[in-house]
Write a protein that holds these residues in place. Structure first.
Motif, PDB file in Angstrom:
ATOM      1  N   ASP A  86       2.732   6.957  -5.904  1.00 12.40           N
ATOM      2  CA  ASP A  86       1.690   6.561  -5.455  1.00 12.40           C
ATOM      3  C   ASP A  86       0.285   5.995  -6.926  1.00 12.40           C
ATOM      4  OD1 ASP A  86       1.052   8.954  -6.372  1.00 12.40           O
ATOM      5  OD2 ASP A  86      -0.068   9.287  -4.609  1.00 12.40           O
ATOM      6  N   SER A  87       1.197   5.818  -7.895  1.00  9.28           N
ATOM      7  CA  SER A  87      -0.006   5.639  -9.295  1.00  9.28           C
ATOM      8  C   SER A  87       0.150   3.977  -9.747  1.00  9.28           C
ATOM      9  CB  SER A  87      -0.048   6.959 -10.612  1.00  9.28           C
ATOM     10  OG  SER A  87       0.678   7.649  -9.907  1.00  9.28           O
ATOM     11  N   ILE A  88      -1.040   3.813 -10.514  1.00  4.16           N
ATOM     12  CA  ILE A  88      -0.813   2.493 -10.866  1.00  4.16           C
ATOM     13  C   ILE A  88      -1.377   2.247 -12.427  1.00  4.16           C
ATOM     14  CG2 ILE A  88      -1.777   0.001 -10.408  1.00  4.16           C
ATOM     15  CD1 ILE A  88      -2.383  -0.046  -7.349  1.00  4.16           C
ATOM     16  N   PHE A  89      -0.400   1.689 -13.266  1.00  5.90           N
ATOM     17  CA  PHE A  89      -1.177   1.732 -14.474  1.00  5.90           C
ATOM     18  C   PHE A  89      -1.323   0.400 -15.026  1.00  5.90           C
ATOM     19  CE2 PHE A  89       1.586   5.711 -13.485  1.00  5.90           C
ATOM     20  CZ  PHE A  89       0.684   6.361 -14.207  1.00  5.90           C
ATOM     21  N   CYS A  90      -2.201  -0.159 -15.622  1.00  5.24           N
ATOM     22  CA  CYS A  90      -2.119  -1.413 -15.549  1.00  5.24           C
ATOM     23  C   CYS A  90      -2.567  -2.070 -17.100  1.00  5.24           C
ATOM     24  CB  CYS A  90      -3.139  -2.402 -15.186  1.00  5.24           C
ATOM     25  SG  CYS A  90      -2.943  -2.008 -13.430  1.00  5.24           S
ATOM     26  N   TRP A  91      -1.749  -2.761 -18.148  1.00  7.19           N
ATOM     27  CA  TRP A  91      -1.637  -2.787 -19.624  1.00  7.19           C
ATOM     28  C   TRP A  91      -2.036  -3.889 -19.954  1.00  7.19           C
ATOM     29  CZ3 TRP A  91       2.030   0.579 -17.935  1.00  7.19           C
ATOM     30  CH2 TRP A  91       2.171   1.628 -18.195  1.00  7.19           C
ATOM     31  N   LEU A  92      -3.406  -4.741 -20.586  1.00  4.15           N
ATOM     32  CA  LEU A  92      -3.254  -5.712 -21.416  1.00  4.15           C
ATOM     33  C   LEU A  92      -3.576  -5.902 -22.542  1.00  4.15           C
ATOM     34  CD1 LEU A  92      -4.272  -8.191 -20.224  1.00  4.15           C
ATOM     35  CD2 LEU A  92      -6.610  -7.746 -20.984  1.00  4.15           C
ATOM     36  N   ASP A  93      -2.746  -6.571 -23.241  1.00  7.94           N
ATOM     37  CA  ASP A  93      -2.024  -6.307 -24.867  1.00  7.94           C
ATOM     38  C   ASP A  93      -1.962  -5.160 -25.141  1.00  7.94           C
ATOM     39  OD1 ASP A  93      -1.615  -9.450 -24.398  1.00  7.94           O
ATOM     40  OD2 ASP A  93      -3.948  -9.249 -25.392  1.00  7.94           O
ATOM     41  N   ASN A  94      -0.876  -4.190 -24.531  1.00  5.37           N
ATOM     42  CA  ASN A  94      -0.775  -3.137 -24.946  1.00  5.37           C
ATOM     43  C   ASN A  94      -1.605  -2.276 -24.500  1.00  5.37           C
ATOM     44  OD1 ASN A  94       2.007  -3.858 -25.648  1.00  5.37           O
ATOM     45  ND2 ASN A  94       1.392  -4.796 -27.210  1.00  5.37           N
ATOM     46  N   ARG A  95      -2.836  -2.138 -24.257  1.00  3.64           N
ATOM     47  CA  ARG A  95      -3.889  -1.882 -24.273  1.00  3.64           C
ATOM     48  C   ARG A  95      -4.549  -0.620 -22.907  1.00  3.64           C
ATOM     49  NH1 ARG A  95      -9.465  -1.102 -23.095  1.00  3.64           N
ATOM     50  NH2 ARG A  95      -9.727  -3.316 -23.256  1.00  3.64           N
ATOM     51  N   LEU A  96      -4.018   0.469 -22.371  1.00  3.00           N
ATOM     52  CA  LEU A  96      -3.294   0.916 -21.111  1.00  3.00           C
ATOM     53  C   LEU A  96      -5.677   0.612 -20.297  1.00  3.00           C
ATOM     54  CD1 LEU A  96      -2.598   2.347 -18.986  1.00  3.00           C
ATOM     55  CD2 LEU A  96      -3.591   4.804 -19.986  1.00  3.00           C
ATOM     56  N   ILE A  97      -6.405   0.080 -19.096  1.00  3.73           N
ATOM     57  CA  ILE A  97      -6.864  -0.355 -18.599  1.00  3.73           C
ATOM     58  C   ILE A  97      -6.929   0.655 -17.540  1.00  3.73           C
ATOM     59  CG2 ILE A  97      -8.043  -2.008 -17.694  1.00  3.73           C
ATOM     60  CD1 ILE A  97      -7.158  -2.882 -20.985  1.00  3.73           C
ATOM     61  N   HIS A  98      -6.148   0.169 -17.204  1.00  8.59           N
ATOM     62  CA  HIS A  98      -6.008   0.947 -15.105  1.00  8.59           C
ATOM     63  C   HIS A  98      -5.208   2.678 -15.604  1.00  8.59           C
ATOM     64  CE1 HIS A  98      -8.996  -1.455 -13.890  1.00  8.59           C
ATOM     65  NE2 HIS A  98      -8.354  -2.653 -14.387  1.00  8.59           N
ATOM     66  N   HIS A  99      -5.265   3.992 -14.816  1.00  5.06           N
ATOM     67  CA  HIS A  99      -4.275   4.822 -14.563  1.00  5.06           C
ATOM     68  C   HIS A  99      -5.504   5.012 -13.315  1.00  5.06           C
ATOM     69  CE1 HIS A  99      -2.096   8.990 -14.731  1.00  5.06           C
ATOM     70  NE2 HIS A  99      -1.764   8.213 -13.979  1.00  5.06           N
ATOM     71  N   VAL A 100      -4.387   4.915 -12.305  1.00  2.00           N
ATOM     72  CA  VAL A 100      -5.211   5.402 -10.969  1.00  2.00           C
ATOM     73  C   VAL A 100      -3.950   5.694  -9.456  1.00  2.00           C
ATOM     74  CG1 VAL A 100      -7.283   3.661 -11.353  1.00  2.00           C
ATOM     75  CG2 VAL A 100      -5.766   2.608  -9.974  1.00  2.00           C
ATOM     76  N   LYS A 101      -4.985   5.761  -8.276  1.00  2.00           N
ATOM     77  CA  LYS A 101      -3.800   5.915  -7.383  1.00  2.00           C
ATOM     78  C   LYS A 101      -3.802   6.060  -6.548  1.00  2.00           C
ATOM     79  CE  LYS A 101      -2.218  10.311  -8.325  1.00  2.00           C
ATOM     80  NZ  LYS A 101      -0.850  10.516  -8.357  1.00  2.00           N
ATOM     81  N   MET A 102      -3.429   5.216  -5.594  1.00  2.00           N
ATOM     82  CA  MET A 102      -3.262   4.137  -4.470  1.00  2.00           C
ATOM     83  C   MET A 102      -4.537   4.391  -3.954  1.00  2.00           C
ATOM     84  SD  MET A 102       0.748   2.986  -3.442  1.00  2.00           S
ATOM     85  CE  MET A 102       1.580   1.506  -5.105  1.00  2.00           C
ATOM     86  N   PRO A 103      -5.325   3.607  -3.332  1.00  8.06           N
ATOM     87  CA  PRO A 103      -6.228   4.163  -1.903  1.00  8.06           C
ATOM     88  C   PRO A 103      -5.825   4.327  -0.968  1.00  8.06           C
ATOM     89  CG  PRO A 103      -7.063   2.294  -2.973  1.00  8.06           C
ATOM     90  CD  PRO A 103      -6.128   2.343  -3.260  1.00  8.06           C
ATOM     91  N   GLN A 104      -6.440   6.094  -0.281  1.00  6.40           N
ATOM     92  CA  GLN A 104      -5.495   6.637   0.719  1.00  6.40           C
ATOM     93  C   GLN A 104      -6.753   5.586   1.329  1.00  6.40           C
ATOM     94  OE1 GLN A 104      -6.284  10.592  -0.874  1.00  6.40           O
ATOM     95  NE2 GLN A 104      -4.237  10.689   0.204  1.00  6.40           N
ATOM     96  N   LYS A 105      -6.352   5.277   2.655  1.00  5.58           N
ATOM     97  CA  LYS A 105      -7.360   4.470   3.959  1.00  5.58           C
ATOM     98  C   LYS A 105      -7.042   6.118   4.955  1.00  5.58           C
ATOM     99  CE  LYS A 105      -5.387  -0.544   3.826  1.00  5.58           C
ATOM    100  NZ  LYS A 105      -5.123  -1.156   4.232  1.00  5.58           N
ATOM    101  N   VAL A 106      -8.418   5.183   5.649  1.00  6.22           N
ATOM    102  CA  VAL A 106      -8.557   6.633   6.899  1.00  6.22           C
ATOM    103  C   VAL A 106      -7.809   6.023   8.225  1.00  6.22           C
ATOM    104  CG1 VAL A 106      -9.734   7.497   4.477  1.00  6.22           C
ATOM    105  CG2 VAL A 106     -10.700   5.340   6.712  1.00  6.22           C
ATOM    106  N   THR A 107      -7.946   6.728   9.062  1.00  6.22           N
ATOM    107  CA  THR A 107      -8.425   6.994  10.853  1.00  6.22           C
ATOM    108  C   THR A 107      -9.933   7.419  10.950  1.00  6.22           C
ATOM    109  OG1 THR A 107      -5.735   7.362  10.788  1.00  6.22           O
ATOM    110  CG2 THR A 107      -6.768   7.190  12.672  1.00  6.22           C
ATOM    111  N   PRO A 108     -10.352   7.074  11.343  1.00  5.33           N
ATOM    112  CA  PRO A 108     -12.108   6.588  11.454  1.00  5.33           C
ATOM    113  C   PRO A 108     -11.619   8.209  13.123  1.00  5.33           C
ATOM    114  CG  PRO A 108     -11.360   4.496  12.536  1.00  5.33           C
ATOM    115  CD  PRO A 108     -10.762   4.837  10.990  1.00  5.33           C
ATOM    116  N   GLY A 109     -13.301   8.849  12.553  1.00  8.45           N
ATOM    117  CA  GLY A 109     -12.715  10.073  14.350  1.00  8.45           C
ATOM    118  C   GLY A 109     -14.189   9.254  14.341  1.00  8.45           C
ATOM    119  N   ILE A 110     -14.283  10.399  14.637  1.00 11.26           N
ATOM    120  CA  ILE A 110     -16.390  10.594  15.400  1.00 11.26           C
ATOM    121  C   ILE A 110     -17.459  10.722  14.306  1.00 11.26           C
ATOM    122  CG2 ILE A 110     -17.853  11.424  16.629  1.00 11.26           C
ATOM    123  CD1 ILE A 110     -15.863   9.884  18.506  1.00 11.26           C
ATOM    124  N   PHE A 111     -18.198   9.864  14.236  1.00 15.56           N
ATOM    125  CA  PHE A 111     -19.148  10.290  13.155  1.00 15.56           C
ATOM    126  C   PHE A 111     -20.836   9.873  14.007  1.00 15.56           C
ATOM    127  CE2 PHE A 111     -15.922   7.373  11.284  1.00 15.56           C
ATOM    128  CZ  PHE A 111     -15.906   7.817   9.902  1.00 15.56           C
TER     129      PHE A 111
END
Length: 845
Positions: free
Chosen positions: A727-752
């Motif tokens: 569930d992780s995404i890594f992105c490099w541009l010209d061998n430089r790490l730009i992103h190291h993030v988790k995939m977003p967790q979507k929600v099931t909405p409830g009562i607000f």
């Protein structure tokens, strides 16, 4: 409607109980919290979508000043493009020299018309229309204007026409002004005498004998010879509050019905302008309309600026809303290759702002206070807020902010100032984000155009904000699809409503908010969605408008602590998917090549990855993507191998080059998709300054995450590498790490929900049920000194995809009714896909 109310009432008191045993709303009425700002829900105005011209501004004549083809300020022309001093390039075919005007010759009459700058009315409006009549016979000759997609004529209504005219010595007759129906039949007309060699203003009133919403105005000459026209203006007499040259009544009343806590103007990106010369210059928008030069708005049309600084301030006063004035800080729009003034050259811009504030607030003995009085308003206006810039960001903005803040506060300490934050910011605000601002920050402005999922997640955003930091103004927000297809529906309104509950719950720091944009003419949908849609004679509010009205008309005095037990809100793990390869470049010309995917111990190159059709789309330089989307399909052999290896850990590598770039998009690479048709995309160098990841779901909603600063240059190859590992995404541009993030967790909405109390003991409870299930929920009012037995209920519900329209303007609108409750603990059934406001009325002591 009566039948609907009866059904809702029977549901509310439990004739059809669907119990939600575990969910409960608990309100602590004994410990009121922070005061809730009476200005919490305001209205945003920008000249976009013909919001003013052909919208709120009551003018019925399009291009009344004959200046509609003027070259946009600060631009040069290159064929069908305009180019700013900083190199921003915009498609702009030359408008017709007499846009919206048409020569009319009937029954053998012969005439010609042209735009001319000879002997102008004034230097601010150098162009006029020259009509030369060679022959009349039994016909007529003149020019006709159809207004903004037709002039709406109503039987018995009066229209106030004014114009400037002059004629040469050969023209011996009068002019005739006529209102025409769609077929060209005259439904009102008068002859105007006294046309002479010098410019003169003429006025008359016309009363239509018929109703026709596709009408036009004809001004014809009753003699051979030449006459000239300028500033041809017509307003209905029936404007908002019957003001001369006033606002369109139905649109102004819809704003007034919101009871807005403030009106923000004049924008929006037009505050900055596409160039500094193109910014809104307030002093050009006051006084006689004949002296207002108008300007090109960067949403691609000419504005006469008839709806100017004075008119905005007056409208604020008329609807009892404080004014929020947004100022230019010596920077043009940063999304359009910004032109920036050096700090040593800022003084004229500061002077411009201080003059505007003096016009609004100064005594009549001051220079600009005197001008205000001369324009009919001796008393100062209620200008309460000044936003220092619009969507400005970065170190230059922060330095400029300091200068403007000091100048404003030195003379007008009572004004509340607002600082911009980066409109792309999605993380919780930290003061370090504006580290170069040395002066105090009273309020920050945050903008969100996002998916429903984002707004459900961020209903608790402000729970964690630093209470020692600045107050918050949520200045622009809306559920939006970036393909512009969403015109507003209940699904969007529910998510926005859930987000609003966080405003009230955090009333100690969230003091102001405004959905955006507000207006859209149905003939110019540059930006969707919007709160109010109209044509030339009809209008309706979207579901988001109806929800905003529910909230803004039901603001408590103080917040009450409350909680929802077992709301049903659920965070879902990221959905598993498979790799994909797609390229998207809406505004750039890019090349992609040398695509490789590594999975497990195997490496696959172009010929092994893609089917024949995809391979045949290449040339010697790879795949060319010129302002479109290209999806590459995997070969059957590769798909078969991936089923064995799996997509839990793979690396996509490729090379990319942009031959041309602008400030909007650079490289966009789609790399992962799920069974629910959600895909992930990496945008590199977007808006000339960002790298970010984006997910796009099957409904067309998008949301971005993992934002990092960065830009790319045209003409060079970049090495791109994207890895998906679980569930992780890594992105490099010209061998430089730009992103190291988790995939977003979507929600099931409830009562607000959120709750507050007035000083008279009335509790206002707002509950959002964005689920498909009706919920019968106990409401427990604890620690109250009052007993409650009556309630007034307003509820809005429907199907998620439901929208309002000209045919059904109130399809999604609240129903209201009164109910009896058994006391401080009661059960209420909240309809599926609903927003409910309950006013709990205490028994008198």
């Amino acid at each position: 409607m009566k039948k609907l109310v009866c059904v809702l009432l029977s549901i509310a008191i439990g004739m059809f109980p669907i119990f939600s045993q575990s969910t409960k709303i608990i309100i602590d009425a004994g410990h009121p919290g922070a005061s809730i700002s009476e200005h919490l829900y305001g209205t945003f105005f920008e000249e976009i979508n013909h919001a003013g011209e052909g919208g709120l501004y009551g003018e019925l004549i399009a291009n009344r000043d004959f200046e509609g083809n003027r070259l946009p300020e600060g631009m040069i022309r290159n064929r069908n493009f305009i180019i700013s001093p900083m190199g921003w390039k915009h498609y702009y075919p030359q408008p017709d020299s007499l846009a919206n005007w048409q020569l009319v010759c009937t029954n053998g009459a012969k005439a010609s018309v042209k735009q001319t700058s000879i002997n102008p009315l004034n230097l601010n409006n150098p162009m006029s229309a020259q009509i030369n009549i060679e022959r009349l016979g039994k016909g007529e000759a003149g020019i006709k204007n159809k207004g903004y997609w037709g002039i709406p004529l109503r039987k018995g209504e009066k229209y106030n026409l004014s114009f400037y005219a002059r004629a040469n010595a050969k023209f011996k007759g009068d002019l005739r002004v006529s209102l025409l129906d769609k077929q060209g039949k005259e439904v009102a007309g008068k002859e105007i005498a006294g046309i002479a060699g010098e410019w003169k203003k003429f006025s008359c009133q016309l009363t239509s004998s018929e109703t026709d919403y596709n009408g036009s105005l004809l001004i014809s000459g009753l003699s051979t010879g030449t006459f000239w026209l300028d500033i041809v203006s017509m307003f209905p007499e029936n404007t908002f509050l019957n003001s001369p040259q006033g606002l369109r009544k139905d649109l102004a009343k819809k704003i007034a019905a919101l009871k807005p806590g403030f009106l923000r103007f004049p924008g929006g990106c037009i505050v900055e302008g596409a160039t500094l010369a193109n910014r809104v210059r307030w002093e050009n928008t006051i006084g006689d309309i004949a002296q207002r030069p108008g300007h090109w708005v960067l949403w691609n049309y000419h504005s006469t600026d008839g709806l100017g600084f004075q008119e905005f301030l007056q409208f604020c006063e008329d609807i009892h809303a404080p004014a929020m004035y947004v100022i230019n800080v010596g920077m043009s729009c940063q999304f359009r290759k910004s032109e920036v003034v050096d700090t040593t050259q800022l003084q004229p811009y500061i002077h411009e702002v201080m003059n505007a504030l003096e016009y609004a607030l100064g005594p009549v003995t001051s220079k600009w206070g005197y001008e205000r009085a001369k324009n009919g308003h001796p008393k100062p206006f209620n200008l309460k807020y000044v936003e220092i810039g619009n969507e400005n960001f970065g170190s230059v903005y922060q330095q400029h902010y300091n200068y403007f803040y000091k100048a404003i506060k030195a003379k007008y300490p009572q004004i509340t100032t607002i600082a911009c934050t980066d409109p792309g910011m999605r993380e919780v605000f930290k003061h370090s984000d504006l580290a170069k601002i040395k002066e105090p920050i009273q309020t920050i402005d945050e903008h969100f155009y996002e998916s429903p999922d984002f707004f459900y997640k961020n209903a608790t955003r402000y729970d964690s904000y630093d209470r020692k930091g600045p107050k918050v103004y949520v200045g622009e927000y809306a559920v939006k699809k970036w393909d512009n297809s969403l015109k507003g529906n209940l699904e969007a309104a529910l998510a926005e409503a859930a987000f609003k509950t966080g405003f009230e719950r955090n009333a100690d720091i969230v003091r102001l908010s405004s959905l955006a944009p507000t207006f859209v003419n149905d003939h110019d949908r540059t930006w969707n969605p919007d709160l109010i849609t109209y044509n030339n004679h009809q209008s309706f509010g979207s579901p988001s408008y109806q929800v905003e009205k529910l909230f803004s008309n039901n603001i408590p005095d103080n917040v009450l602590p409350e909680r929802v037990e077992n709301s049903g809100y659920k965070i879902n793990p990221p959905e598993k998917g498979i790799g994909m390869v797609g390229f998207s470049n809406p505004t750039a010309y890019c090349q992609y090549k040398d695509v490789t995917i590594n999975m497990g111990n195997a490496s696959f190159t172009n010929k092994q990855l893609f089917d024949t059709t995809s391979l045949n789309k290449r040339n010697t330089n790879g795949w060319i993507v010129d302002r479109h989307f290209l999806n590459l399909d995997f070969s059957p052999q590769f798909i078969k191998q991936t089923k064995t290896i799996g997509w839990n850990n793979f690396i996509l590598s490729l090379k990319v080059k942009a031959d041309t770039l602008d400030d909007i998009d650079a490289f966009s690479i789609r790399f992962y998709s799920t069974q629910s048709k959600t895909y992930y995309q990496w945008n590199i160098g977007q808006w000339g300054r960002f790298n970010w990841l984006l997910w796009h779901d099957k409904k067309g909603y998008e949301s971005y995450f993992g934002q990092q600063p960065g830009h790319v240059k045209a003409g060079r190859w970049y090495n791109v590498k994207i890895q998906v590992k679980d569930d992780s995404i890594f992105c490099w541009l010209d061998n430089r790490l730009i992103h190291h993030v988790k995939m977003p967790q979507k929600v099931t909405p409830g009562i607000f929900s959120c709750a507050g109390v007035n000083t008279n003991g009335v509790i206002i409870l707002k509950v959002i049920n964005p689920t498909s299930t009706s919920r019968f929920i106990p409401v427990d009012i604890q620690h109250s000194t009052y007993n409650y037995s009556n309630a007034h209920v307003e509820v809005l519900s429907g199907n998620p995809e439901d929208s309002n329209s000209f045919a059904q303007p109130l399809k999604i609108a609240p129903a209201s009714f009164n109910i009896k409750i058994p006391g401080n603990l009661f059960k209420y059934q909240f309809l599926p896909y609903s927003v409910t406001v309950i006013r709990l009325i205490p028994l008198q002591h």
